[in-house]
Design a protein around this motif. Structure first.
Motif, mmCIF file in Angstrom:
data_model
loop_
_atom_site.group_PDB
_atom_site.id
_atom_site.type_symbol
_atom_site.label_atom_id
_atom_site.label_comp_id
_atom_site.label_asym_id
_atom_site.label_seq_id
_atom_site.Cartn_x
_atom_site.Cartn_y
_atom_site.Cartn_z
ATOM 1 N N TYR A 210 12.300 -3.030 1.557
ATOM 2 C CA TYR A 210 12.175 -1.625 1.939
ATOM 3 C C TYR A 210 13.236 -1.280 2.982
ATOM 4 O O TYR A 210 13.346 -1.932 4.004
ATOM 5 C CB TYR A 210 10.769 -1.349 2.491
ATOM 6 N N PHE B 119 3.062 -1.761 2.130
ATOM 7 C CA PHE B 119 4.219 -2.308 1.433
ATOM 8 C C PHE B 119 3.811 -3.439 0.498
ATOM 9 O O PHE B 119 2.896 -4.208 0.794
ATOM 10 C CB PHE B 119 5.242 -2.853 2.430
ATOM 11 N N TRP C 248 5.618 2.322 -2.267
ATOM 12 C CA TRP C 248 4.857 2.005 -1.053
ATOM 13 C C TRP C 248 3.761 3.032 -0.896
ATOM 14 O O TRP C 248 3.791 4.081 -1.532
ATOM 15 C CB TRP C 248 5.765 1.983 0.191
#
Lengths: 274, 378
Positions: free
Chosen positions: A109, A103, A234
Motif C-alpha cells: 500500500y 489492509f 483496503w
C-alpha cells in the motif's frame, strides 16, 4: 544343529537390523523435530531488504487465516502532517493526524504524506506491507489496530534521500522490556547498516508489518500503477465507530466501509474508478 | 534357507511399514494436544469478522473473550498477544525451611499454609490471561543516494584538476622570469625593456586562479463468600478466560497427604474443588480473576484473589504470593485485603514485583478472604 545355527545367524542379523531401525527412528524424529520448529513464525529465509511484497506473499503461501483478512491498521504521523491512501489509482483526500484502515496481508500500500513539519511542500510516499495479523477478541478488533508510526525523524531521513525500513513487531511478553509505554509512543530500535531489521524483529517478537520510505516520487505524469503497486483493495474504518460501540457490537462488518477497487473484493460501495 | 528368506523378507516389510507409520504420525503430529474446542474451530471461517456469535456461545464461553485459534492449538493463542498471570508454571513451588519459597516463577500465583499436623502445603491459583499486545519497531536507515552523489561530483571535478595542472605548467614559465632577469642583468636593459618582458608578466598573473569544491486494561458469590454457584459459572469463565483452555493434564493437579485428590465440583473451571477421604483434610482454594480480558498499554487492570479454607481444619500462616509478569506494573497502594495481613513487595527478575500477603490469623474451616490489587499494563 544346523537349523539352530541358521536361526542364530538370522537373530544376529535381526539385532543388527534393530540397531539400524533404532537409528532410523531417531533420525526420523530429528527430522520431524526440525520441521516442526521451522513451521514456527520465524523468517529464516527472509531479509528486510527483500523486494516489497515478497515476504507477505510467502506468508500467504503458508495458508491459515491470513488470505483475505483485512487487518485493521493505524497509521500515525507527526502532528500537522496529513496522510492520503490510494483509492482507484489516485490518492484520496488527505486526513490530518493518524488514520485507520484495513489492509490485506501480502499487498503493498502506497501512502502520501504531506505537510511535513519543517519541510513545507515536500511530499513523501511510504509503502506499507503487512506480513502477519493479530487475533483480538471478536467485537474488539477495532480497538487493537496494528500501529504503524511514521516519525518526524523518518520523514526527515527520507527527505534527505535516505531509505528507511521499519519492521513493526509484536513483542514477546516472555522477553518483554520492563519499560512503561506511553500513549502514542512505540518501542523503537535502530540497527546498524549491515544488520537485518527483520531478523532483529524476529528475535524480539513476531514481525507484523514493514514500513518503507525514501525519496522516490511519482513521475511527471502522476503516479503510475507500478508506483501504486496495482492499488490493492483496503477497508476504510469509519471514524464514527468508537471502541465502546465495537465492544457492544460483535458483528462489526457494518463499521467498515469498502474503499478499494471493485475487482479485488467484489464490493462496489465506495469504490473509485479502479 | 526358506525359513531364513521368509524371516528376512518379513523383517524388511516390517521395517518399511514401521518407517511409513512413523512418517505418517509425524505428518499428523500437532504441536499441542487437541482440546475440546472443535466446534468453534469447525464453524469459524478464515476471517474473524465472520465469526458467528452462536458459535462462540455454543462452547459455553462468552464471545467477549473468545478468540479464534487453529484446531489442535491450546489457548491462549497466539501467546505473544496475551499477558498471563497466575498458576504455577514449570517446576512446582516448594516451601523450604523457614518458609523459604523455591520455584516461584514469573506469572506464578500461589498460597502456602501450615496444617495442624505441621506440614507446609502449597496451593496455586488459576491462570488469568489478558489480551494486551504491545508493538515495537526496528528501523534501518540506509544512505544510498548520498553515496551516488559523491561519485558524480568526483567525475565532474576531474577536468578542473586537469586545468589546474595545465596552469601550473604554465606557471613553470617562471623560468622565463629568470631568463628575463638574467636578460636584464646580462644584456643591455635598454633594448630588452622595449621588446618582451611586459607580455610575459601579464600572462603569469592570469594563470594563478583555479579551485574546485566538494559536498552529502466482581461480582460473584464465590468471590464474596466463597460459595460457588453454578449459575455464575458462565460469567466467571469470562473473567477467568485462561481456565477455559485447561486440559486435565495441564490444569491444577492436587495431591493432599500424598493421595491424589479427586475433583469434587467441576474439572475444567477455575473454581474446581479437590478433596480426598481423609480424617485430616486440609485444603485451600485460591481463585484469581481479572477485571478485563483485554487492555491496551497504559490501562489499569484490577486483579482479585479469593482464598477459602475448603478443608476440615484451621490453616495457619497463610501466605499469598503473586509474582507479576514483566508487563504488569503494580499500582502503588492499590492493594486491599479483607483479612488482617501484612503486605510486602519485592522486585523480581523481570523488573516487576512479587506481591506477598501474610495473613496474620489462622483461617478456620469454611472461612476465607479476598485480596485485590491493581496493575498498569506496560
Amino acid at each position: 544343529m544346523v537349523p539352530t545355527f541358521r536361526f542364530t545367524a538370522v537373530t544376529d542379523r535381526c539385532r543388527r537390523s534393530y540397531l539400524i531401525c533404532g537409528l532410523f527412528v531417531a533420525l526420523v524424529n530429528c527430522i520431524c523435530f526440525v520441521s516442526t520448529s521451522e513451521a514456527q513464525q520465524v523468517h529464516y529465509r527472509h531479509r528486510g531488504d527483500m523486494p516489497p511484497g515478497a515476504i507477505g506473499q510467502w506468508q500467504l503461501q503458508r495458508g491459515g487465516p491470513l488470505p483475505g483478512y483485512f487487518q485493521p491498521t493505524e497509521i500515525i504521523v507527526p502532528t500537522g502532517s496529513k496522510v492520503s491512501l490510494v483509492s482507484g489509482f489516485h490518492f484520496d483526500e488527505a486526513e490530518q493526524g493518524s488514520r485507520c484502515a484495513g489492509f490485506l496481508i501480502g499487498k503493498i500500500y502506497r501512502l502520501k504524506v504531506t505537510h511535513i513539519p519543517l519541510y513545507p511542500g515536500v511530499e513523501i510516499f511510504p509503502t506499507i506491507e503487512l506480513i502477519d495479523r493479530i487475533y483480538p477478541p471478536p467485537g474488539r478488533i477495532l480497538e487493537f489496530p496494528v500501529p504503524i508510526q511514521i516519525t518526524a525523524n523518518d520523514l526527515k531521513e527520507a527527505v534527505r534521500g535516505r531509505m528507511v525500513t521499519r519492521v513493526i513487531y509484536i513483542e514477546d511478553p516472555g522477553h518483554a522490556i520492563p519499560a512503561r509505554q506511553q500513549p502514542g509512543q512505540q518501542l523503537a530500535f535502530d540497527v546498524r547498516q549491515g544488520e537485518d531489521p527483520l531478523k532483529v524483529a524476529d528475535s524480539l517478537g513476531r514481525p507484523i508489518a514493514i514500513l518503507r520510505l525514501g525519496a522516490r516520487v511519482p513521475g511527471p505524469l502522476g503516479p503510475s500503477p507500478q508506483f501504486l503497486y496495482g492499488s490493492p483493495a483496503w477497508k476504510q474504518i469509519s471514524l464514527s465507530v468508537n471502541a465502546n460501540d465495537a465492544a457492544s457490537k460483535p458483528d462489526f462488518s457494518g463499521a467498515i466501509l469498502m474503499a478499494g477497487p471493485q475487482q479485488e473484493t467484489g464490493v462496489t460501495e465506495g469504490a473509485d474508478d479502479g | 534357507m526358506m525359513v531364513e528368506s521368509r524371516l528376512e523378507a518379513t523383517w524388511r516389510v516390517g521395517v518399511i511399514l514401521l518407517g511409513m507409520l512413523i512418517l505418517c504420525s509425524c505428518r499428523s503430529m500437532s504441536p499441542v494436544p487437541p482440546d475440546n474446542d472443535g466446534l468453534i474451530s469447525a464453524t469459524v471461517s478464515s476471517d474473524v469478522a465472520d465469526l458467528p456469535p452462536t458459535a462462540a456461545t455454543a462452547n459455553g464461553f462468552p464471545p467477549q473473550c473468545q478468540t479464534w485459534r487453529p484446531p489442535g492449538i491450546a489457548g491462549p493463542w497466539p501467546q505473544d498477544e496475551y499477558i498471563c498471570d497466575g498458576g504455577d508454571r514449570d517446576r512446582p513451588v516448594k516451601i523450604g525451611a523457614d518458609w523459604i519459597v523455591k520455584g516461584l516463577h514469573m506469572e506464578d500465583t500461589i498460597a502456602h499454609y501450615d496444617t495442624l499436623e505441621g506440614e507446609t502445603m502449597v496451593a496455586s491459583s488459576n491462570r488469568v490471561c489478558v489480551y494486551a499486545p504491545r508493538f515495537g519497531s526496528v528501523r534501518l536507515v540506509l544512505g544510498v543516494d548520498s553515496f551516488e552523489g559523491k561519485d558524480s561530483l568526483i567525475q565532474h571535478n576531474i577536468p578542473v584538476k586537469i586545468a589546474v595542472e595545465e596552469e601550473r605548467l604554465l606557471a613553470n614559465t617562471t623560468l622565463q622570469q629568470f631568463q628575463t632577469i638574467r636578460a636584464i642583468g646580462a644584456k643591455r636593459p635598454s633594448t630588452q625593456q622595449g621588446n618582451s618582458p611586459g607580455l610575459l608578466l601579464a600572462n603569469e598573473v592570469g594563470i594563478i586562479e583555479a579551485e574546485g569544491g566538494f559536498k552529502p486494561f466482581e461480582n460473584f458469590r464465590i468471590l464474596r463468600d466463597g460459595q460457588y454457584e453454578l449459575t455464575e459459572s458462565l460469567k466467571l469463565s469470562e473473567q477467568t478466560e485462561a481456565a477455559t483452555v485447561w486440559t486435565l493434564d495441564k490444569g491444577v493437579q492436587v495431591v493432599i497427604d500424598g493421595t491424589p485428590a479427586e475433583v469434587a465440583t467441576g474439572d475444567a473451571r477455575a473454581q474446581a474443588t479437590f478433596s480426598v477421604d481423609h480424617e485430616s483434610n486440609p485444603g485451600l482454594r485460591i481463585v484469581k480473576v481479572a477485571s478485563a480480558c483485554a487492555a491496551k498499554p497504559g490501562e489499569i487492570v484490577e486483579f482479585t484473589l479469593r482464598f477459602d479454607n475448603v478443608g476440615n481444619e484451621p490453616l495457619g500462616n497463610v501466605t499469598i504470593m503473586d509474582n507479576l509478569t514483566t508487563r504488569l506494573e503494580y499500582v502503588e497502594e492499590s492493594q486491599t485485603a479483607s483479612l488482617q495481613s501484612k503486605f510486602i513487595t519485592q522486585v523480581n527478575q523481570g523488573d516487576s514485583l512479587i506481591l506477598r500477603w501474610e495473613v496474620l490469623d489462622p483461617i478456620a474451616a469454611g472461612d476465607g478472604g479476598t485480596v485485590r490489587f491493581k496493575c498498569r499494563v506496560r
